[in-house]
Design an enzyme around this catalytic site. Sequence first.
Site, PDB file in Angstrom:
ATOM      1  N   PRO A  11       1.210   0.637  -3.201  1.00 56.12           N
ATOM      2  CA  PRO A  11      -0.241   0.691  -3.208  1.00 56.12           C
ATOM      3  C   PRO A  11      -0.922  -0.665  -3.133  1.00 56.12           C
ATOM      4  O   PRO A  11      -0.449  -1.641  -3.718  1.00 56.12           O
ATOM      5  CB  PRO A  11      -0.576   1.378  -4.540  1.00 56.12           C
ATOM      6  CG  PRO A  11       0.644   1.251  -5.365  1.00 56.12           C
ATOM      7  CD  PRO A  11       1.806   1.211  -4.408  1.00 56.12           C
ATOM      8  N   ASN A  12      -2.024  -0.666  -2.416  1.00 56.53           N
ATOM      9  CA  ASN A  12      -2.929  -1.817  -2.241  1.00 56.53           C
ATOM     10  C   ASN A  12      -2.397  -2.877  -1.279  1.00 56.53           C
ATOM     11  O   ASN A  12      -3.117  -3.804  -0.925  1.00 56.53           O
ATOM     12  CB  ASN A  12      -3.301  -2.455  -3.594  1.00 56.53           C
ATOM     13  CG  ASN A  12      -3.951  -1.456  -4.531  1.00 56.53           C
ATOM     14  OD1 ASN A  12      -4.960  -0.866  -4.161  1.00 56.53           O
ATOM     15  ND2 ASN A  12      -3.385  -1.225  -5.702  1.00 56.53           N
ATOM     16  N   ARG A  19      -7.057  -9.091  -0.150  1.00 53.30           N
ATOM     17  CA  ARG A  19      -6.914  -8.797  -1.574  1.00 53.30           C
ATOM     18  C   ARG A  19      -6.388 -10.029  -2.301  1.00 53.30           C
ATOM     19  O   ARG A  19      -5.286 -10.499  -2.019  1.00 53.30           O
ATOM     20  CB  ARG A  19      -5.895  -7.668  -1.697  1.00 53.30           C
ATOM     21  CG  ARG A  19      -5.444  -7.386  -3.098  1.00 53.30           C
ATOM     22  CD  ARG A  19      -4.154  -6.576  -3.083  1.00 53.30           C
ATOM     23  NE  ARG A  19      -3.775  -6.224  -4.437  1.00 53.30           N
ATOM     24  CZ  ARG A  19      -2.552  -5.920  -4.803  1.00 53.30           C
ATOM     25  NH1 ARG A  19      -1.565  -5.913  -3.922  1.00 53.30           N
ATOM     26  NH2 ARG A  19      -2.289  -5.615  -6.049  1.00 53.30           N
ATOM     27  N   TYR A  24      -1.885 -13.536  -3.224  1.00 57.97           N
ATOM     28  CA  TYR A  24      -1.028 -12.907  -2.217  1.00 57.97           C
ATOM     29  C   TYR A  24      -1.086 -13.562  -0.836  1.00 57.97           C
ATOM     30  O   TYR A  24      -0.358 -13.155   0.066  1.00 57.97           O
ATOM     31  CB  TYR A  24      -1.381 -11.416  -2.098  1.00 57.97           C
ATOM     32  CG  TYR A  24      -1.163 -10.657  -3.395  1.00 57.97           C
ATOM     33  CD1 TYR A  24       0.120 -10.505  -3.923  1.00 57.97           C
ATOM     34  CD2 TYR A  24      -2.224 -10.114  -4.102  1.00 57.97           C
ATOM     35  CE1 TYR A  24       0.330  -9.823  -5.113  1.00 57.97           C
ATOM     36  CE2 TYR A  24      -2.031  -9.428  -5.298  1.00 57.97           C
ATOM     37  CZ  TYR A  24      -0.744  -9.291  -5.796  1.00 57.97           C
ATOM     38  OH  TYR A  24      -0.535  -8.633  -6.970  1.00 57.97           O
ATOM     39  N   ASN A  75       8.780  -3.256  -1.470  1.00 51.07           N
ATOM     40  CA  ASN A  75       7.823  -3.860  -2.391  1.00 51.07           C
ATOM     41  C   ASN A  75       7.018  -2.698  -2.971  1.00 51.07           C
ATOM     42  O   ASN A  75       6.056  -2.240  -2.352  1.00 51.07           O
ATOM     43  CB  ASN A  75       6.906  -4.849  -1.669  1.00 51.07           C
ATOM     44  CG  ASN A  75       5.939  -5.501  -2.646  1.00 51.07           C
ATOM     45  OD1 ASN A  75       5.810  -5.078  -3.797  1.00 51.07           O
ATOM     46  ND2 ASN A  75       5.247  -6.534  -2.193  1.00 51.07           N
ATOM     47  N   ALA A  78       2.386  -1.970  -7.590  1.00 54.04           N
ATOM     48  CA  ALA A  78       2.183  -1.593  -9.002  1.00 54.04           C
ATOM     49  C   ALA A  78       3.179  -0.526  -9.467  1.00 54.04           C
ATOM     50  O   ALA A  78       3.497  -0.452 -10.669  1.00 54.04           O
ATOM     51  CB  ALA A  78       0.758  -1.111  -9.203  1.00 54.04           C
ATOM     52  N   GLU A  99      14.549  -5.549  -3.489  1.00 53.55           N
ATOM     53  CA  GLU A  99      13.175  -5.466  -4.018  1.00 53.55           C
ATOM     54  C   GLU A  99      12.478  -6.800  -3.747  1.00 53.55           C
ATOM     55  O   GLU A  99      13.036  -7.857  -4.046  1.00 53.55           O
ATOM     56  CB  GLU A  99      13.271  -5.199  -5.521  1.00 53.55           C
ATOM     57  CG  GLU A  99      11.955  -5.167  -6.253  1.00 53.55           C
ATOM     58  CD  GLU A  99      12.163  -4.955  -7.767  1.00 53.55           C
ATOM     59  OE1 GLU A  99      13.305  -4.618  -8.193  1.00 53.55           O
ATOM     60  OE2 GLU A  99      11.198  -5.151  -8.509  1.00 53.55           O
ATOM     61  N   HIS A 101       8.785  -9.046  -4.126  1.00 54.10           N
ATOM     62  CA  HIS A 101       7.405  -9.254  -4.596  1.00 54.10           C
ATOM     63  C   HIS A 101       6.893 -10.546  -3.997  1.00 54.10           C
ATOM     64  O   HIS A 101       7.584 -11.574  -4.045  1.00 54.10           O
ATOM     65  CB  HIS A 101       7.344  -9.317  -6.125  1.00 54.10           C
ATOM     66  CG  HIS A 101       7.849  -8.057  -6.736  1.00 54.10           C
ATOM     67  ND1 HIS A 101       7.112  -6.897  -6.725  1.00 54.10           N
ATOM     68  CD2 HIS A 101       9.040  -7.762  -7.297  1.00 54.10           C
ATOM     69  CE1 HIS A 101       7.833  -5.936  -7.277  1.00 54.10           C
ATOM     70  NE2 HIS A 101       9.006  -6.430  -7.632  1.00 54.10           N
ATOM     71  N   ARG A 108       3.270 -13.976 -14.355  1.00 52.45           N
ATOM     72  CA  ARG A 108       2.000 -13.257 -14.474  1.00 52.45           C
ATOM     73  C   ARG A 108       1.979 -12.424 -15.770  1.00 52.45           C
ATOM     74  O   ARG A 108       2.755 -12.684 -16.676  1.00 52.45           O
ATOM     75  CB  ARG A 108       1.798 -12.419 -13.200  1.00 52.45           C
ATOM     76  CG  ARG A 108       1.754 -13.288 -11.946  1.00 52.45           C
ATOM     77  CD  ARG A 108       1.541 -12.477 -10.688  1.00 52.45           C
ATOM     78  NE  ARG A 108       0.232 -11.834 -10.704  1.00 52.45           N
ATOM     79  CZ  ARG A 108      -0.127 -10.844  -9.871  1.00 52.45           C
ATOM     80  NH1 ARG A 108       0.735 -10.413  -8.957  1.00 52.45           N
ATOM     81  NH2 ARG A 108      -1.328 -10.310  -9.951  1.00 52.45           N
TER      82      ARG A 108
HETATM   83  C1  DQA Z   1       3.428  -7.223  -6.172  1.00 50.64           C
HETATM   84  C2  DQA Z   1       3.354  -7.526  -7.669  1.00 50.64           C
HETATM   85  C3  DQA Z   1       2.894  -6.309  -8.445  1.00 50.64           C
HETATM   86  O1  DQA Z   1       2.844  -6.598  -9.844  1.00 50.64           O
HETATM   87  C4  DQA Z   1       1.501  -5.903  -7.989  1.00 50.64           C
HETATM   88  O2  DQA Z   1       1.098  -4.732  -8.655  1.00 50.64           O
HETATM   89  C5  DQA Z   1       1.388  -5.762  -6.521  1.00 50.64           C
HETATM   90  C6  DQA Z   1       2.119  -6.692  -5.639  1.00 50.64           C
HETATM   91  C7  DQA Z   1       3.773  -8.488  -5.331  1.00 50.64           C
HETATM   92  O3  DQA Z   1       4.130  -8.310  -4.179  1.00 50.64           O
HETATM   93  O4  DQA Z   1       3.659  -9.614  -5.821  1.00 50.64           O
HETATM   94  O5  DQA Z   1       0.623  -4.948  -6.027  1.00 50.64           O
HETATM   95  O6  DQA Z   1       4.457  -6.276  -5.959  1.00 50.64           O
END
Ligand code: DQA
Length: 145
Positions: A11-12, A19, A24, A75, A78, A99, A101, A108
């Site tokens: 998501p997002n 964003r 990011y 990825n 959240a 995985e 990020h 964080r």
């Molecule tokens: C994320 C890190 C997560 O904590 C966050 O909720 C994201 C992006 C990252 O790519 O750094 O949406 O996965």
Amino acid sequence: MSKVIYVLNGPNLNLLGVRQPEVYGRETLADIQAMLEQSARESGFTIEFFQSNHEGAIVDKIHEAREKAAGIIINPAAYTHTSVAILDALNTFDAPVVEVHISNVHKRESFRHHSYVSLRADGVIAGLGTRGYLAALDYLTHQLS
Ligand code: DQA
């Protein structure tokens, strides 16, 4: 053997580029897709690129990957920190999982320090920005060649 690598985004991440660019970066998800497709092509692989804001849609895509993918880059955004359903789905997948990020989640908030997906992932990359996806692809193409 399949030469398809599934790249799954939670998501997002559709809003990458606009964003929180201070966290990011300015690259979009389309930029990441193009970069991975080019790199995969050079190694004789193809990419199935997917993003969803819905947990069940990601679970369904992992089920599809069971039949079609040689490996998964995920990825989970959240859902990393909340989703037993995505962990369970990945546990039904028999090939390598990485995985990724974009941000260094360990620098964080503490709720980002725990990942359900890490219980299954063969490797975890955090904090390398969008290059982390390329590092994951490099690992998988070497593992699978
Ligand atoms: C994320 C890190 C997560 O904590 C966050 O909720 C994201 C992006 C990252 O790519 O750094 O949406 O996965």
